[in-house]
Design a protein around this motif. Sequence first.
Motif, short mmCIF file in Angstrom:
data_model
loop_
_atom_site.label_atom_id
_atom_site.label_comp_id
_atom_site.label_asym_id
_atom_site.label_seq_id
_atom_site.Cartn_x
_atom_site.Cartn_y
_atom_site.Cartn_z
N PHE A 1 87.37 6.86 20.23
CA PHE A 1 87.25 5.89 21.31
C PHE A 1 85.97 6.12 22.11
O PHE A 1 85.29 5.17 22.49
N HIS A 2 85.65 7.39 22.36
CA HIS A 2 84.41 7.67 23.09
C HIS A 2 83.18 7.23 22.29
O HIS A 2 82.24 6.67 22.87
N ASP A 3 83.19 7.47 20.98
CA ASP A 3 82.05 7.04 20.17
C ASP A 3 81.94 5.53 20.12
O ASP A 3 80.82 4.98 20.14
N SER A 4 83.06 4.84 20.05
CA SER A 4 83.02 3.38 20.00
C SER A 4 82.54 2.79 21.32
O SER A 4 81.73 1.85 21.34
N ILE A 5 83.01 3.35 22.44
CA ILE A 5 82.55 2.87 23.74
C ILE A 5 81.08 3.23 23.95
O ILE A 5 80.31 2.45 24.53
N ARG A 6 80.67 4.39 23.46
CA ARG A 6 79.26 4.78 23.55
C ARG A 6 78.37 3.82 22.76
O ARG A 6 77.26 3.49 23.19
N ALA A 7 78.85 3.35 21.61
CA ALA A 7 78.07 2.40 20.82
C ALA A 7 77.83 1.11 21.60
O ALA A 7 76.71 0.57 21.60
N LEU A 8 78.85 0.63 22.30
CA LEU A 8 78.68 -0.59 23.10
C LEU A 8 77.74 -0.35 24.28
O LEU A 8 76.91 -1.20 24.60
N CYS A 9 77.86 0.82 24.91
CA CYS A 9 77.03 1.12 26.07
C CYS A 9 75.55 1.23 25.69
O CYS A 9 74.68 0.64 26.34
N LEU A 10 75.26 1.96 24.61
CA LEU A 10 73.87 2.09 24.18
C LEU A 10 73.33 0.78 23.62
O LEU A 10 72.13 0.50 23.72
N GLY A 11 74.19 -0.03 23.02
CA GLY A 11 73.74 -1.34 22.56
C GLY A 11 73.31 -2.23 23.71
O GLY A 11 72.29 -2.94 23.61
N ARG A 12 74.06 -2.20 24.81
CA ARG A 12 73.65 -2.98 25.99
C ARG A 12 72.34 -2.46 26.56
O ARG A 12 71.50 -3.25 27.04
N LEU A 13 72.15 -1.14 26.53
CA LEU A 13 70.89 -0.58 27.02
C LEU A 13 69.71 -1.04 26.17
O LEU A 13 68.65 -1.43 26.72
N VAL A 14 69.84 -0.99 24.85
CA VAL A 14 68.75 -1.41 23.96
C VAL A 14 68.48 -2.90 24.12
O VAL A 14 67.32 -3.35 24.09
N ALA A 15 69.54 -3.69 24.30
CA ALA A 15 69.35 -5.13 24.50
C ALA A 15 68.58 -5.40 25.79
O ALA A 15 67.76 -6.33 25.86
N GLU A 16 68.82 -4.60 26.81
CA GLU A 16 68.10 -4.77 28.07
C GLU A 16 66.63 -4.36 27.95
O GLU A 16 65.75 -5.02 28.51
N LEU A 17 66.36 -3.30 27.17
CA LEU A 17 64.99 -2.78 27.08
C LEU A 17 64.15 -3.58 26.09
O LEU A 17 62.99 -3.90 26.36
N TYR A 18 64.71 -3.88 24.91
CA TYR A 18 63.92 -4.45 23.82
C TYR A 18 64.48 -5.76 23.29
O TYR A 18 64.11 -6.18 22.19
N GLY A 19 65.38 -6.39 24.04
CA GLY A 19 65.96 -7.64 23.56
C GLY A 19 64.95 -8.76 23.42
O GLY A 19 65.10 -9.64 22.56
N GLN A 20 63.88 -8.73 24.22
CA GLN A 20 62.87 -9.77 24.13
C GLN A 20 61.89 -9.53 22.98
O GLN A 20 61.23 -10.47 22.52
N LYS A 21 61.80 -8.29 22.50
CA LYS A 21 60.86 -7.98 21.42
C LYS A 21 61.50 -8.08 20.03
O LYS A 21 60.86 -8.52 19.09
#
Length: 621
Positions: free
Chosen positions: A328-348
């Motif tokens: 569960f921690h790994d799955s929630i971590r995947a969503l959290c880091l995915g949102r971070l990458v989308a915020e940083l590089y979603g436009q690129k």
Amino acid sequence: VASSASNVSACSTHQPTGSFCYESSLSSSRYCSNPPHPMAALASHCIRVAFGDRVQWVADGLQSIGASGEQSAVTFAQLWTLIQRKQESVTTCVKGDGPLAASTSNSTNAKGMERSAVRASLLVLIQHSIVSVRRKPLPNSSSAKASAAPCAYRYHPERAARLDGCRYARYVEHIKRALDSSAANVVETLLLNGRLRTVDLVLKTVQQQQQQQQESDQPSQHHKYTARETAVDAFTKLVRGGYLEQVPAIATPRIDDPDEGEHEFGEPPQKKVRIELPEGASDSTETKDNRDLKKGEDPAILNLIRNNAQYKVTLPIDSVWRVNQSMFHDSIRALCLGRLVAELYGQKVQSAGSLVTAALKYRGFLEHSKAAAATGVRPSDTAFFSPADAMKYLPKSVVQVMETKATKTGSNVVQVITKAFLELSELRSPTIVVRRVGEDLFEVAHASLLEYLRRRVVHQVVEDRHGQVAARILVILSQQGWLESDTLASSAMVPAKDTRAILHELYRSRYIDLFQLSTSHSAKHYNPSTSIYLWCVHQDRLLSKVVDDVLTATRNLRLRRQHESEVVGREWIERAQRQTFEDENEHETDKINQQKFELGLERIDVGLQQLDETLMVLSDF
């Protein structure tokens, strides 16, 4: 992050008040020489809310012995001795009219707690994986069989599972979004019971679902047997996905053992008992189905599992299951880091967050899934993935966008995904995302992403608590190392007087460190004017202090919610449970006060959720 940091700033220094019980005498600073650690204090309160004050008392006893002694494993005799001694000391201290006697309403007195109650509390903690049991045979044992030899049991509190009791709702909601509502019912049932055997888990899930339908006056949508089939199918998906794991069964104490398994002084082995079979039956002719039916197993569930090859292999009848918190921690971590990458590089890079989330979900599947373990994947290969592997975990909407893009370019979906990962591997600022390790193999730099995310959280906490200038000073100190206040003032473009005041605030909050270097040749005389004061930030200490602040804020908010529920709004809650109060007799002022009370509870719940997300980022991921 901003909201959770505000909660840390507002609640980390708040002192709870009110005449309600929230701690035991073993966890209270009134009876201890040292105040409890914020993690231990929060875990103690979570155990109290989930299991009651007696279980909290036993858990605090295990924690106090493990924290004070050289060995963290505790015997039952040590625990019982501590509880008896603490009962006597509390009873002695409470006598009289002093302030200590007046303040005992905030702590639980375990007077009259017997050995059986302590054993029952230990079983509850073991059942929910908060305490583990270590079995060690006695050295003077003369028995030939290890299972029959007298042994000593040691109880060890598990640090990883102490805060999972307050995250049950998060796990249930997460699995409902990841799979479906049937899987959420299975997870909820298993979380509430701690550990269950295969047939018991399916049966209790069906009963809980039927009870929810009766309480909500909803008609049953499935036949009784179909409900079992739905639960077994969801059970299989969870096991194959790695969300549930097998654990050893808890051994039943011997009947002739007066200490119920606590062989402190060694006892003779258990005698063999003759089992009388029914007339016409023999031990050799008894089938496994008959043995399971004698245990009280549900025949419909047994037939459903054994008549399906997939169910039979995945769900052994005699297995014991619990929720895999790491998955569960790994799955929630995947969503959290995915949102971070989308915020940083979603436009690129198009769908950058979804690609990283899919890759991390595939990694969690390889690490925890029973199906992945059967394929013989080596542990060293779980960090690597191919674009085809990540595509299995992409949302359908993202796959459709990739298919449209592949049709326009005359390629396939895998090539489009590979090109996107190649673009992500070239990004370096502000943090690296993906590394290319082979022709078609990539690796998500989750450690770099987590480090960057933690720095952002810590920066936001400092900014909300001490201001924007203090956060800027902290960044300069972390980058340049030991600096004097005047040099730091010029780098931060802040007057030297204001810089010194901010540095003292940060030092008082234990966010920064001070080193005094004396330039005087005489070691006997201290002269502040000839000393040099250097300031620095140690990232490990800073992170540890912020985590402690988050834990303290979480505990204070939980105490505030408990006080609101048990003292302020107790009448409204009891009235809602009775459901006999007529609205036409309710006063308008009472309605307004009740709405304010419900709004306050909702705000506290939101704050607790945000603080828990921050805590998972800082310590659990």
